[in-house]
Design a protein around this motif. Structure first.
Motif, PDB file in Angstrom:
ATOM      1  N   ARG A 127       0.848  -1.269  -0.139  1.00 58.13           N
ATOM      2  CA  ARG A 127       0.118  -0.137   0.148  1.00 58.13           C
ATOM      3  C   ARG A 127       1.066   1.243   0.074  1.00 58.13           C
ATOM      4  NH1 ARG A 127      -4.274  -1.446   4.551  1.00 58.13           N
ATOM      5  NH2 ARG A 127      -2.099  -2.459   5.411  1.00 58.13           N
ATOM      6  N   ASN A 128       1.180   1.633   1.264  1.00 60.42           N
ATOM      7  CA  ASN A 128       2.022   2.765   1.418  1.00 60.42           C
ATOM      8  C   ASN A 128       3.655   2.452   1.518  1.00 60.42           C
ATOM      9  OD1 ASN A 128      -0.024   4.640   1.162  1.00 60.42           O
ATOM     10  ND2 ASN A 128      -0.819   4.203   3.214  1.00 60.42           N
ATOM     11  N   ASP A 129       4.077   1.584   1.113  1.00 63.12           N
ATOM     12  CA  ASP A 129       5.371   0.909   1.251  1.00 63.12           C
ATOM     13  C   ASP A 129       5.763   0.580  -0.391  1.00 63.12           C
ATOM     14  OD1 ASP A 129       3.592  -0.992   1.100  1.00 63.12           O
ATOM     15  OD2 ASP A 129       4.650  -2.410   2.467  1.00 63.12           O
ATOM     16  N   LEU A 130       5.925   1.565  -1.271  1.00 62.54           N
ATOM     17  CA  LEU A 130       6.032   0.914  -2.683  1.00 62.54           C
ATOM     18  C   LEU A 130       7.599   1.026  -3.041  1.00 62.54           C
ATOM     19  CD1 LEU A 130       3.088   2.966  -4.250  1.00 62.54           C
ATOM     20  CD2 LEU A 130       3.226   0.492  -3.372  1.00 62.54           C
ATOM     21  N   ARG A 131       8.200   0.145  -2.377  1.00 59.17           N
ATOM     22  CA  ARG A 131       9.693   0.204  -2.704  1.00 59.17           C
ATOM     23  C   ARG A 131      10.105  -1.467  -2.391  1.00 59.17           C
ATOM     24  NH1 ARG A 131       8.932   2.258   2.447  1.00 59.17           N
ATOM     25  NH2 ARG A 131       9.738   1.307   3.930  1.00 59.17           N
ATOM     26  N   VAL A 132      11.609  -1.571  -3.039  1.00 62.63           N
ATOM     27  CA  VAL A 132      12.035  -3.005  -2.686  1.00 62.63           C
ATOM     28  C   VAL A 132      13.152  -2.804  -1.627  1.00 62.63           C
ATOM     29  CG1 VAL A 132      11.305  -3.869  -4.972  1.00 62.63           C
ATOM     30  CG2 VAL A 132      13.605  -2.830  -4.555  1.00 62.63           C
ATOM     31  N   THR A 144      -3.186  10.434  -8.088  1.00 60.65           N
ATOM     32  CA  THR A 144      -3.218   9.223  -8.757  1.00 60.65           C
ATOM     33  C   THR A 144      -2.192   8.984  -9.839  1.00 60.65           C
ATOM     34  OG1 THR A 144      -5.788   9.429  -8.503  1.00 60.65           O
ATOM     35  CG2 THR A 144      -5.009   7.836 -10.287  1.00 60.65           C
ATOM     36  N   ARG A 145      -1.955   9.929 -10.499  1.00 60.50           N
ATOM     37  CA  ARG A 145      -0.908  10.039 -11.745  1.00 60.50           C
ATOM     38  C   ARG A 145       0.357   9.446 -10.941  1.00 60.50           C
ATOM     39  NH1 ARG A 145       3.715  12.805 -11.704  1.00 60.50           N
ATOM     40  NH2 ARG A 145       2.762  14.560 -11.500  1.00 60.50           N
ATOM     41  N   PHE A 146       0.837  10.107  -9.748  1.00 65.42           N
ATOM     42  CA  PHE A 146       2.130   9.722  -8.952  1.00 65.42           C
ATOM     43  C   PHE A 146       1.828   8.463  -8.583  1.00 65.42           C
ATOM     44  CE2 PHE A 146       4.603  10.007  -5.363  1.00 65.42           C
ATOM     45  CZ  PHE A 146       5.702  10.491  -5.759  1.00 65.42           C
ATOM     46  N   LEU A 147       0.961   7.847  -8.027  1.00 67.21           N
ATOM     47  CA  LEU A 147       0.881   6.380  -7.618  1.00 67.21           C
ATOM     48  C   LEU A 147       0.938   5.519  -8.552  1.00 67.21           C
ATOM     49  CD1 LEU A 147      -2.029   6.699  -5.028  1.00 67.21           C
ATOM     50  CD2 LEU A 147       0.414   6.234  -4.617  1.00 67.21           C
ATOM     51  N   LEU A 148       0.372   5.908  -9.994  1.00 63.20           N
ATOM     52  CA  LEU A 148       0.516   4.907 -11.171  1.00 63.20           C
ATOM     53  C   LEU A 148       2.125   5.018 -11.718  1.00 63.20           C
ATOM     54  CD1 LEU A 148      -2.583   6.195 -13.199  1.00 63.20           C
ATOM     55  CD2 LEU A 148      -2.131   3.750 -12.488  1.00 63.20           C
ATOM     56  N   GLU A 149       2.810   5.894 -11.471  1.00 64.27           N
ATOM     57  CA  GLU A 149       4.175   5.962 -11.877  1.00 64.27           C
ATOM     58  C   GLU A 149       4.881   4.969 -10.696  1.00 64.27           C
ATOM     59  OE1 GLU A 149       4.289  10.151 -13.991  1.00 64.27           O
ATOM     60  OE2 GLU A 149       4.893  10.136 -11.883  1.00 64.27           O
ATOM     61  N   CYS A 150       4.537   5.144  -9.202  1.00 63.71           N
ATOM     62  CA  CYS A 150       5.144   4.413  -8.263  1.00 63.71           C
ATOM     63  C   CYS A 150       5.100   2.882  -8.636  1.00 63.71           C
ATOM     64  CB  CYS A 150       4.508   4.731  -6.887  1.00 63.71           C
ATOM     65  SG  CYS A 150       4.779   6.644  -6.414  1.00 63.71           S
ATOM     66  N   VAL A 151       3.626   2.468  -8.707  1.00 63.36           N
ATOM     67  CA  VAL A 151       3.411   1.057  -8.965  1.00 63.36           C
ATOM     68  C   VAL A 151       4.233   0.499 -10.139  1.00 63.36           C
ATOM     69  CG1 VAL A 151       1.659  -0.576  -9.500  1.00 63.36           C
ATOM     70  CG2 VAL A 151       1.277   1.440  -7.786  1.00 63.36           C
ATOM     71  N   ALA A 152       4.219   1.319 -11.422  1.00 65.66           N
ATOM     72  CA  ALA A 152       5.016   0.844 -12.644  1.00 65.66           C
ATOM     73  C   ALA A 152       6.540   0.712 -12.248  1.00 65.66           C
ATOM     74  CB  ALA A 152       4.886   1.886 -13.673  1.00 65.66           C
ATOM     75  N   ASP A 153       6.955   1.578 -11.346  1.00 65.99           N
ATOM     76  CA  ASP A 153       8.345   1.570 -10.923  1.00 65.99           C
ATOM     77  C   ASP A 153       8.610   0.198  -9.909  1.00 65.99           C
ATOM     78  OD1 ASP A 153      11.104   2.998 -10.742  1.00 65.99           O
ATOM     79  OD2 ASP A 153      10.654   2.386  -8.494  1.00 65.99           O
ATOM     80  N   LEU A 154       7.651   0.160  -9.305  1.00 68.78           N
ATOM     81  CA  LEU A 154       7.734  -0.993  -8.128  1.00 68.78           C
ATOM     82  C   LEU A 154       7.748  -2.431  -8.903  1.00 68.78           C
ATOM     83  CD1 LEU A 154       7.741  -2.375  -5.386  1.00 68.78           C
ATOM     84  CD2 LEU A 154       5.248  -2.261  -5.455  1.00 68.78           C
ATOM     85  N   ARG A 155       6.844  -2.464  -9.877  1.00 67.21           N
ATOM     86  CA  ARG A 155       6.595  -3.864 -10.743  1.00 67.21           C
ATOM     87  C   ARG A 155       7.911  -4.051 -11.479  1.00 67.21           C
ATOM     88  NH1 ARG A 155       1.857  -4.472 -15.385  1.00 67.21           N
ATOM     89  NH2 ARG A 155       0.775  -5.588 -13.351  1.00 67.21           N
ATOM     90  N   PRO A 191       8.844  18.698 -11.261  1.00 67.22           N
ATOM     91  CA  PRO A 191       8.142  17.779 -11.892  1.00 67.22           C
ATOM     92  C   PRO A 191       8.101  16.397 -11.223  1.00 67.22           C
ATOM     93  CG  PRO A 191      10.085  18.101 -13.057  1.00 67.22           C
ATOM     94  CD  PRO A 191      10.169  19.082 -12.074  1.00 67.22           C
ATOM     95  N   PHE A 192       7.223  16.432 -10.340  1.00 73.87           N
ATOM     96  CA  PHE A 192       7.548  15.042  -9.478  1.00 73.87           C
ATOM     97  C   PHE A 192       7.281  14.042 -10.242  1.00 73.87           C
ATOM     98  CE2 PHE A 192       6.600  18.572  -6.401  1.00 73.87           C
ATOM     99  CZ  PHE A 192       7.489  18.193  -5.504  1.00 73.87           C
ATOM    100  N   ARG A 193       7.955  12.846 -10.270  1.00 67.64           N
ATOM    101  CA  ARG A 193       7.695  11.564 -10.863  1.00 67.64           C
ATOM    102  C   ARG A 193       7.930  10.639  -9.756  1.00 67.64           C
ATOM    103  NH1 ARG A 193       4.625  12.889 -14.746  1.00 67.64           N
ATOM    104  NH2 ARG A 193       5.611  14.492 -16.054  1.00 67.64           N
ATOM    105  N   GLY A 194       6.998   9.386  -9.826  1.00 65.90           N
ATOM    106  CA  GLY A 194       6.551   8.582  -8.777  1.00 65.90           C
ATOM    107  C   GLY A 194       7.623   7.303  -8.975  1.00 65.90           C
ATOM    108  N   GLY A 195       7.995   6.529  -7.810  1.00 64.30           N
ATOM    109  CA  GLY A 195       8.747   5.531  -7.913  1.00 64.30           C
ATOM    110  C   GLY A 195      10.190   5.595  -7.158  1.00 64.30           C
ATOM    111  N   GLU A 196      10.626   4.560  -6.799  1.00 61.30           N
ATOM    112  CA  GLU A 196      11.619   4.252  -6.159  1.00 61.30           C
ATOM    113  C   GLU A 196      13.006   5.008  -6.546  1.00 61.30           C
ATOM    114  OE1 GLU A 196      13.750   0.843  -3.098  1.00 61.30           O
ATOM    115  OE2 GLU A 196      12.278   0.148  -4.910  1.00 61.30           O
ATOM    116  N   ILE A 197      12.908   4.900  -7.788  1.00 59.34           N
ATOM    117  CA  ILE A 197      14.243   5.191  -8.425  1.00 59.34           C
ATOM    118  C   ILE A 197      14.159   6.671  -8.642  1.00 59.34           C
ATOM    119  CG2 ILE A 197      15.255   5.490 -11.035  1.00 59.34           C
ATOM    120  CD1 ILE A 197      14.402   2.642 -11.467  1.00 59.34           C
ATOM    121  N   ALA A 198      12.991   7.418  -8.833  1.00 54.65           N
ATOM    122  CA  ALA A 198      13.024   8.927  -8.726  1.00 54.65           C
ATOM    123  C   ALA A 198      13.279   9.297  -7.494  1.00 54.65           C
ATOM    124  CB  ALA A 198      11.745   9.378  -9.332  1.00 54.65           C
ATOM    125  N   ALA A 199      12.573   8.587  -6.198  1.00 52.93           N
ATOM    126  CA  ALA A 199      13.182   8.943  -5.010  1.00 52.93           C
ATOM    127  C   ALA A 199      14.584   8.873  -4.568  1.00 52.93           C
ATOM    128  CB  ALA A 199      12.204   7.884  -4.059  1.00 52.93           C
TER     129      ALA A 199
END
Length: 530
Positions: A11-16, A67-78, A239-247
């Motif tokens: 849920r709110n832990d979208l990283r490896v 929502t857009r940010f979360l979609l990017e987070c989930v794509a990155d997690l996958r 320009p915030f982009r979601g995901g662990e790589i961007a973080a």
């Protein structure tokens, strides 16, 4: 043959990296292999329909920006999970509908585990409980356990001076006790090794593989209008982009690449530009980076560059974030009531839907407030300084129910976090005990935007207003208003100031105050049973 299935419910832990749930799954898989079991580790993320409905106040629960940010987070997690030899099953179903199907299996000796990060607020806890009930009932006699893992804070509750039930009511007392006792901060854990999260065979668990192969939903699949992209105005700070790589890229930029961390204490109250503050909060809220990883990066910076008040202050801000999480865990639903945890005796919230709409639209006639409200509406982000002023205006200048503001921020913020947002609003409304802090907004405007650059950035109708009038355009003579093309008042280019409440006797000595330090931002609303 005996079998073990472990569902990792993200849920709110979208990283490896530094993900306690993934590491627990890896350990359970290793133990099962030693026993000779067949093993499946099933990572899952659900775009839960409940998160894309409306709040009790009628706002979209999750707006387009987040929502857009979360979609990017989930794509990155996958992608990250695939690089570890795993995958991610994504669904738009409620988790209690999907997860039981993933656990269906045959055999005499079956062990089912669902692991997720511990949550402390009612909607998230209710989702946990629904998953536990449905998954336990779907096992057909399998041994079942729901393993909730605490991983969202810098400090682990097991290491603290007091239990959560004994948490001090004042942040400063908790912070000083924590620092005095030198409470340890756990080191970040590495991501599981490649192959440590075994997947089911390709001809097994069709429901899981279907969720892995399906494309991510679009904003329109989640109920947004055609053409809505969730992209913020390019005038925004970043320009915030979601995901662990961007973080991790942002973390590295703010520390070792730019050296911005070295001056953080001096710049943190800015409102324009990418590096006046860390901007880590959207990634922290989605769990693309852990607070422990941020702290570790700061310690590395101190070792390699400099240790000063700015590097300390970053940890100080992370402690504020922890404190609100612990505070909500302690007080539960009371924090979300109109009168909060410590009611203000005799106080009644006013109702003025016209004033509320003007606040939301950035048409209050107070340029600093208006600029900030236009920024959040256009980008999903607002500085900490802006949040404090905008909240103080709604709650103290207009006297409106603080929950209306918290709810609005819940809908719009990229960095929405339940405890942080609602905890901040609750505190600013004076419901946490202690003194009441009402901001003197004109003074704040002149202190933090002295030349009016910020208000002109978001309120273009003020572009030609002279510096001495930019924070009070209504005070311009009519002739000057005509000359600069900014007529103030009904039918004009900029609204006249709204009628606001006078300062009370108890507020006069405090009206230049502020909340006392933190970058306390984010939030999630509605009626909650913590």
């Amino acid at each position: 043959m005996a079998s073990t299935k472990v569902v990792v419910f993200f849920r709110n832990d979208l990283r490896v990296a530094d993900n306690y749930c993934l590491n627990l799954a890896s350990k359970e898989a290793a133990k099962a292999k030693e026993r000779g079991d067949t093993v499946e580790v099933l990572p899952v993320y659900c775009f839960d329909p409940r998160n894309f409905g409306e709040t009790e106040f009628g706002s979209p629960k999750t707006g387009a920006y987040r929502t857009r940010f979360l979609l990017e987070c989930v794509a990155d997690l996958r992608h990250s999970l695939q690089s570890l030899g795993s995958d991610l099953c994504v669904s738009t179903e409620a988790p209690e509908a999907l997860i039981p199907r993933l656990l269906q299996s045959d055999g005499d000796k079956r062990r089912h585990i669902v692991t997720c990060q511990t949550e402390v607020t009612s909607e998230e806890m209710a989702a946990d409980e629904a998953v536990e009930r449905s998954a336990r009932g779907a096992g057909g006699g399998a041994e079942f356990s729901m393993q909730r893992v605490w991983g969202a804070t810098l400090y682990h509750p097991e290491d603290m001076v007091h239990s959560i039930e004994q948490l001090p009511e004042v942040f400063t007392k908790w912070r000083t006790q924590t620092e005095a006792k030198n409470v340890p901060i756990r080191a970040p854990q590495p991501a599981p090794a490649k192959g440590a999260l075994p997947l089911p065979a390709k001809d097994a668990n069709a429901a899981f593989w279907q969720g892995c192969s399906a494309p991510l939903p679009t904003l329109q699949d989640l109920g947004f209008a055609e053409g809505e992209t969730g992209e913020g105005d390019p005038k925004g700070v970043l320009p915030f982009r979601g995901g662990e790589i961007a973080a991790m890229a942002r973390l590295n930029h703010y520390t070792l690449e730019s050296d911005a961390l070295a001056t953080y204490f001096d710049t943190r109250n800015g409102m324009l530009g990418a590096d006046y503050s860390s901007k880590f909060s959207p990634w922290l809220a989605a769990g693309c980076v852990s607070a422990r990883a941020v702290h570790a990066a700061c310690k590395r910076y101190e070792a390699e560059r400099v240790a000063n008040k700015s590097t300390y202050w970053m940890t100080f801000e992370l402690m504020w974030r922890d404190y609100f999480k612990f505070y909500v865990a302690k007080h539960g639903a009371r924090l979300f009531y109109p009168d909060g945890v410590h009611p203000r005796e005799g106080h009644k919230w006013q109702k003025d839907f016209s004033a509320l709409a003007a606040w939301k639209e950035g048409r209050t006639g107070s340029p600093l407030v208006d600029a900030n409200m236009r920024e959040i509406a256009a980008t999903g982000f607002m500085s900490n300084r802006g949040r404090q002023n905008a909240a103080s205006y709604l709650v103290h200048d207009l006297g409106l129910d603080w929950r209306l503001g918290a709810d609005h921020f819940e809908s719009l913020l990229l960095d929405y976090d339940v405890a942080s947002n609602w905890g901040n609003w609750h505190a600013l409304a004076g419901l946490q005990g202690g003194r009441l802090n009402r901001f003197n907004i004109p003074k704040q405007a002149h202190q933090y935007d002295p030349d009016g650059a910020y208000v002109r950035h978001w309120c273009p109708e003020l572009a030609r207003v002279p510096r001495q009038h930019v924070h009070a355009p209504h005070a311009m003579p009519r002739a000057l208003q005509a000359e600069v093309g900014c007529r103030v008042g009904p039918g004009g280019d900029y609204p006249a100031p709204q009628r606001t409440l006078p300062f009370s006797a108890s507020e006069v000595g405090q009206r230049h105050g502020d909340l006392g330090g933190g970058k306390r931002r984010g939030g999630r609303g509605g009626r909650r049973r913590g």
